[in-house]
Scaffold this motif. Sequence first.
Motif, PDB file in Angstrom:
ATOM      1  N   GLU A   6      -3.630   0.066  -9.728  1.00  0.00           N
ATOM      2  CA  GLU A   6      -3.772  -1.306  -9.254  1.00  0.00           C
ATOM      3  C   GLU A   6      -5.082  -1.900  -9.748  1.00  0.00           C
ATOM      4  N   CYS A  22      -0.276  -3.991 -11.010  1.00  0.00           N
ATOM      5  CA  CYS A  22      -0.074  -2.548 -10.904  1.00  0.00           C
ATOM      6  C   CYS A  22       0.663  -2.110 -12.161  1.00  0.00           C
ATOM      7  N   TRP A  36       4.732  -3.470  -2.799  1.00  0.00           N
ATOM      8  CA  TRP A  36       3.317  -3.625  -2.444  1.00  0.00           C
ATOM      9  C   TRP A  36       3.178  -3.394  -0.940  1.00  0.00           C
ATOM     10  N   ARG A  45      -0.112   1.489   7.408  1.00  0.00           N
ATOM     11  CA  ARG A  45       0.202   0.868   6.123  1.00  0.00           C
ATOM     12  C   ARG A  45       1.564   0.166   6.245  1.00  0.00           C
ATOM     13  N   TYR A  95      -1.758  -1.378  -1.877  1.00  0.00           N
ATOM     14  CA  TYR A  95      -1.208  -0.277  -2.665  1.00  0.00           C
ATOM     15  C   TYR A  95       0.100  -0.713  -3.320  1.00  0.00           C
ATOM     16  N   CYS A  96       0.312  -0.278  -4.544  1.00  0.00           N
ATOM     17  CA  CYS A  96       1.643  -0.421  -5.106  1.00  0.00           C
ATOM     18  C   CYS A  96       2.345   0.929  -5.044  1.00  0.00           C
ATOM     19  N   ALA A  97       3.655   0.873  -5.040  1.00  0.00           N
ATOM     20  CA  ALA A  97       4.452   2.082  -4.879  1.00  0.00           C
ATOM     21  C   ALA A  97       5.752   1.937  -5.662  1.00  0.00           C
ATOM     22  N   GLU A 111       7.876   2.635   3.977  1.00  0.00           N
ATOM     23  CA  GLU A 111       6.908   3.469   3.282  1.00  0.00           C
ATOM     24  C   GLU A 111       7.520   4.811   2.897  1.00  0.00           C
ATOM     25  N   TYR A 114       9.351   5.350  -0.585  1.00  0.00           N
ATOM     26  CA  TYR A 114       8.644   5.349  -1.861  1.00  0.00           C
ATOM     27  C   TYR A 114       8.093   6.727  -2.200  1.00  0.00           C
ATOM     28  N   TYR A 116       6.102   7.398  -5.452  1.00  0.00           N
ATOM     29  CA  TYR A 116       4.824   7.337  -6.173  1.00  0.00           C
ATOM     30  C   TYR A 116       3.968   6.216  -5.609  1.00  0.00           C
ATOM     31  N   TRP A 117       2.665   6.481  -5.556  1.00  0.00           N
ATOM     32  CA  TRP A 117       1.716   5.527  -4.991  1.00  0.00           C
ATOM     33  C   TRP A 117       0.498   5.394  -5.891  1.00  0.00           C
ATOM     34  N   GLY A 120      -4.845   2.242  -4.664  1.00  0.00           N
ATOM     35  CA  GLY A 120      -5.216   1.116  -3.814  1.00  0.00           C
ATOM     36  C   GLY A 120      -6.324   0.265  -4.402  1.00  0.00           C
TER      37      GLY A 120
END
Length: 127
Positions: A6, A22, A36, A45, A95-97, A111, A114, A116-117, A120
Amino acid sequence: QVQLVESGGGLVQAGGSLRLSCTASGLRFSNYVMGWFRQAPGKERDIVSGISWSDERIYYADSVKGRFTISRDNAKNTVYLQMNSLEPEDTAVYYCAAVFRPGRPQVAKKESEYYYWGQGTQVTVSS
């Protein structure tokens, strides 16, 4: 090795705008639903927005509808979050995921969906 990186966070005054990016590597980006999320201090989160591989399906949390816009460029392996009319309540780590959903026009809102993360990026909105 899959990586999500990100960028674009920072400090902005209330009413201002930021654009988060991202960029993914190590995966076939067009096979992945992207999302996101954000986490404020002391809070869980939460989902902000999600987008299907082909832009057919887009989801926004109620708190950001009309202010944030998610988009993706599969040729650049990048998903964006344009954030306008920012409020102090938007202050969080964003965070993108990614989750593997090839060919399916759907978004993922949880959450736990997902896989992969990213690491941040901090967004701070001052009043």
